[in-house]
Design a protein around this motif. Structure first.
Motif, short mmCIF file in Angstrom:
data_model
loop_
_atom_site.label_atom_id
_atom_site.label_comp_id
_atom_site.label_asym_id
_atom_site.label_seq_id
_atom_site.Cartn_x
_atom_site.Cartn_y
_atom_site.Cartn_z
N THR A 5 35.36 57.06 33.51
CA THR A 5 34.11 56.32 33.65
C THR A 5 34.35 55.09 34.52
OG1 THR A 5 33.59 56.96 31.39
CG2 THR A 5 32.24 55.22 32.37
N ASN A 6 33.39 54.75 35.38
CA ASN A 6 33.47 53.53 36.16
C ASN A 6 33.02 52.35 35.30
OD1 ASN A 6 34.37 54.53 38.68
ND2 ASN A 6 32.32 55.38 39.02
N GLY A 35 32.39 49.26 35.92
CA GLY A 35 31.36 48.36 36.43
C GLY A 35 29.96 48.96 36.46
N HIS A 36 29.88 50.28 36.23
CA HIS A 36 28.57 50.94 36.35
C HIS A 36 27.88 51.09 35.00
CE1 HIS A 36 30.08 52.97 40.31
NE2 HIS A 36 29.82 51.68 40.45
N ARG A 52 39.04 45.81 34.32
CA ARG A 52 38.58 45.84 35.70
C ARG A 52 39.05 47.12 36.39
NH1 ARG A 52 41.84 42.29 37.83
NH2 ARG A 52 43.05 43.89 38.88
N ASP A 53 38.12 47.81 37.02
CA ASP A 53 38.51 48.84 37.99
C ASP A 53 37.74 48.56 39.26
OD1 ASP A 53 35.95 49.92 37.73
OD2 ASP A 53 36.58 51.48 36.33
N ARG A 54 37.83 49.46 40.24
CA ARG A 54 37.22 49.16 41.54
C ARG A 54 35.73 48.93 41.43
NH1 ARG A 54 37.84 53.55 46.12
NH2 ARG A 54 35.65 53.89 45.73
N SER A 55 35.13 49.53 40.42
CA SER A 55 33.67 49.46 40.32
C SER A 55 33.19 48.16 39.69
CB SER A 55 33.16 50.64 39.49
OG SER A 55 33.62 50.53 38.15
N GLY A 56 34.08 47.47 38.98
CA GLY A 56 33.65 46.23 38.35
C GLY A 56 34.38 45.98 37.04
N THR A 103 27.63 43.98 33.55
CA THR A 103 27.68 44.83 32.38
C THR A 103 27.52 44.01 31.10
OG1 THR A 103 30.09 44.59 32.28
CG2 THR A 103 29.25 46.45 33.54
N GLN A 145 38.30 43.68 48.04
CA GLN A 145 37.95 45.11 47.98
C GLN A 145 36.60 45.35 48.66
OE1 GLN A 145 38.60 46.92 44.15
NE2 GLN A 145 40.80 46.56 44.42
N ASN A 146 35.70 44.40 48.47
CA ASN A 146 34.38 44.55 49.09
C ASN A 146 34.47 44.61 50.61
OD1 ASN A 146 31.51 44.71 48.98
ND2 ASN A 146 31.46 42.57 49.66
#
Length: 589
Positions: free
Chosen positions: A6-7, A9-10, A41-45, A92, A140-141
RNA sequence: GGCCCCGUGGUGUAGUGGUUAACAUGCCUGCCUGUCACGCAGGAGAUCGUCGGUUCAAAUCCGAUCGGGGUCGCCA
């Protein structure tokens, strides 16, 4: 396993009740003894994970061992946060994940700086630990933007029937342009490849080959000194088309750039771009990459001062130089030390001095006032459009110095006066460049763009008589005062190309040795062609609003062209040198 | 090659000739069930970039050097 991932940040309130599998890094840990909060924290948030003592097995004991930047995986259930404990500062923040188990996948040493945006840390530390620097969301952005831009460009050019074709990185050193990076050949002892400064000649040969439309997003190398917007290796969006003229290429490129901005930042760029002649750019802005987001244009006062009593100005005019000025609106109150600072500033660009006239409320003040009659002063102020409250600056010198000094003074004034709006994207073309300029050091003509640029048709007949007056079919795209890309319609005939080399002072032997293959190719049915190349890194700088090219390159070099992460460049073994028949001759310091 | 700026615990800073080099944060230990820059208590951590000089005494002054940044030249 990863398929169920699961991401973090989503996750939102719509996921409430779902069981999720999270993998990521520990941003922070807040251990309350009885309950532990971990921001994962992962890449998504980032999402908050809660560890309770009643979780199965030894999960809570494991959670107590967690430290910053540990890599963990966990299964948990999304739930709405208890009333009053929502965090509106987090995307989130309405929910949290209650962990049912935990695996520590890897421990981590304490990082040398915080893995978060807006870190205030010396850049050399960031570069040494670049892999940690790149963990920061703002970095990353940038690379997400960079990736998207490349996708948009590829997609756009693909739809326009361009073919992406790779060209060699080990290629031939050429005498024109920047200093080459050289690569010794083992198989051909004593010989060297050069890394490409650009794929220029290969893309022209692809046109000879009949590929018609080529593009490439490719690395280029130039062994010159670095700057805030210059790296020894950088990336170009490079393209070339057959059977085109300037008016085919420019609108297409405008469309491409506008599309990139629309999709990345939502900015609508007005088309078509303004086209400014090189002549106008230099005369009005003192630069071939003018920032037209503000005024402060250069004004020629030669007519007013050539016969006036101020010998410094009059003499410069008599010797063929220029006297121009800038009217700084509302700056009459500028303190003397700031004027002195500006004088020092123009000195950098070769100006010997900075004359000024203060149009104060209490009268006109200037060290040069005494050299002019009252009428001459009036005339001068009128020509400059000066009003009470302004200050007029003047530089008198040969043209190149006047334009360089005032062009940079103009930018400096705009910065100090806060005249540059950073919410505007200012795009324009500069066209009608001269073909050649005279190089005082080398005592010869050199190409302003490059030697393969076609002269304008009208100017072909003056190449012999007045070569400096010949204009090129060259064009630069300028964005916010930055040269973003440049290109030209190329020479596609052998005789014209030979003529060009001759003008540049290359001997027939040298031409044959360095460019013989190109001239030969031109004899086998070469279509008229032209193209352009954009600096991808600079484009990303603008899109990501960075003033430093290192921030938009994953593993950049320092100003001394070294990599703080890998310690490149470095010495090689005697055996490696022996293989190449290379002996070092390092001068002792 | 020239000019300018910077270098002090892991990180960011203070300290302009004289005690044990200060502060914040981070780190470690203990306590803590609703925090989110958690809190509380305690602790460890610096040969002040390096080398040399001046001085009774140097983080501090001088010189050199190394590293980082900006910039001119150079470079599209």
């Amino acid at each position: 396993m990863l398929a169920e991932r699961t991401n973090a940040g989503h996750l939102t309130i719509v996921n409430e009740g779902e069981t999720v599998q999270l993998y990521g890094w520990v941003q922070t840990r807040r251990d309350h003894g009885g309950v532990i909060f971990v921001d994962l924290r992962d890449r998504s948030g980032i999402v908050q994970v809660v560890f309770n003592p009643d979780m199965a097995g030894n999960g809570f004991d494991e959670a107590e061992k967690i430290r910053t930047e540990y890599v963990i995986s966990l299964e948990g259930k999304v739930r709405k946060r208890p009333q009053g404990s929502e965090n509106p500062n987090m995307k989130t923040g309405e929910i949290e994940v209650v962990a049912v188990n935990l695996t520590i996948l890897n421990k981590a040493k304490t990082p040398p700086f915080y893995i978060q945006d807006n870190v205030d840390v010396d850049e050399s530390v960031r570069l040494k630990y670049r892999y940690l620097d790149l963990r920061r969301p703002e970095m990353q952005n940038i690379f997400i933007i960079r990736h998207k831009v490349m996708q948009i460009v590829r997609n756009f050019l693909d739809k326009q029937d361009f073919l992406e074709i790779e060209t060699p990185m080990l290629t031939k050193s050429s005498p024109e342009g920047a200093r080459d990076y050289l690569v010794p050949s083992r198989v051909n002892q004593g010989n060297f490849y050069a890394l490409p400064q650009s794929p220029q000649l290969f893309k022209q040969l692809l046109m000879v080959a009949g590929l018609e439309k080529y593009f490439q997003i490719t690395r280029c190398f130039r062994d010159e000194d670095l700057r805030a917007d210059r790296q020894p290796e950088f990336t170009q969006i490079d393209l070339e088309m057959s059977f085109v003229e300037m008016d085919d290429i420019l609108p297409l490129m405008e469309e491409m750039v506008a599309k990139v901005f629309l999709e990345i930042t939502g900015t609508k760029i007005a088309l078509p771009f303004l086209r400014l002649s090189y002549q106008d750019a230099m005369e009005r802005f003192g630069s071939d990459k003018p920032d037209t987001r503000f005024g402060l244009e250069l004004i020629d006062v030669a007519d007013v001062v050539k016969n006036a009593g101020f010998k410094v100005f009059a003499d410069v005019i008599a010797k063929g130089g220029r006297v121009k000025g800038i009217c700084a609106k509302g700056c009459a109150g500028m303190p003397r030390r700031e004027i002195d600072a500006l004088t020092n500033y123009v000195n950098i660009y070769g100006a010997k001095g900075l004359a000024y006239i203060v149009l104060g409320e209490d009268g006109i003040k200037s060290p040069i006032l005494k050299f002019f009659t009252e009428d001459e002063i009036k005339n001068l102020i009128a020509t400059m459009g000066g009003e009470t409250g302004d200050i007029l600056f003047f530089v008198a010198d040969k043209e190149s110095v006047v334009h360089n000094a005032l062009g940079n003074l103009r930018l400096e004034l705009a910065k100090r006066l806060n005249l540059i709006r950073d919410d505007i994207i200012n795009c324009l073309w500069v066209i009608g460049f001269p073909l050649l300029e005279y190089d005082e050091e080398e005592k010869r003509y050199v190409a302003i763009h490059h030697p393969f640029t076609s002269p304008m048709d009208d100017d072909l007949n003056i190449l012999d008589t007045e070569p400096l007056k010949a204009r090129a079919k060259a064009y630069d795209m300028v964005m916010n005062g930055m040269e973003l890309g440049g290109g030209s319609i190329r020479i596609h005939r052998r005789d014209t190309q030979e003529k060009m080399f001759q003008l540049l002072g290359l001997s027939p032997e040298e031409v044959k040795d360095k460019f013989g293959y190109l001239l030969d190719a031109f004899e086998y049915g070469t279509p008229p062609h032209g193209g352009i190349a954009f600096g991808l890194d600079r484009l990303i700088m603008i899109l990501a609003m960075r003033d430093n090219i290192r921030d938009v390159i994953a593993f950049p070099k320092t100003q001394s062209a070294s990599c703080l992460l890998t310690q490149a460049p470095s010495q090689v073994s005697p055996g490696q040198l022996k293989d190449l028949s290379i002996k070092l001759d390092i001068k002792a310091k």
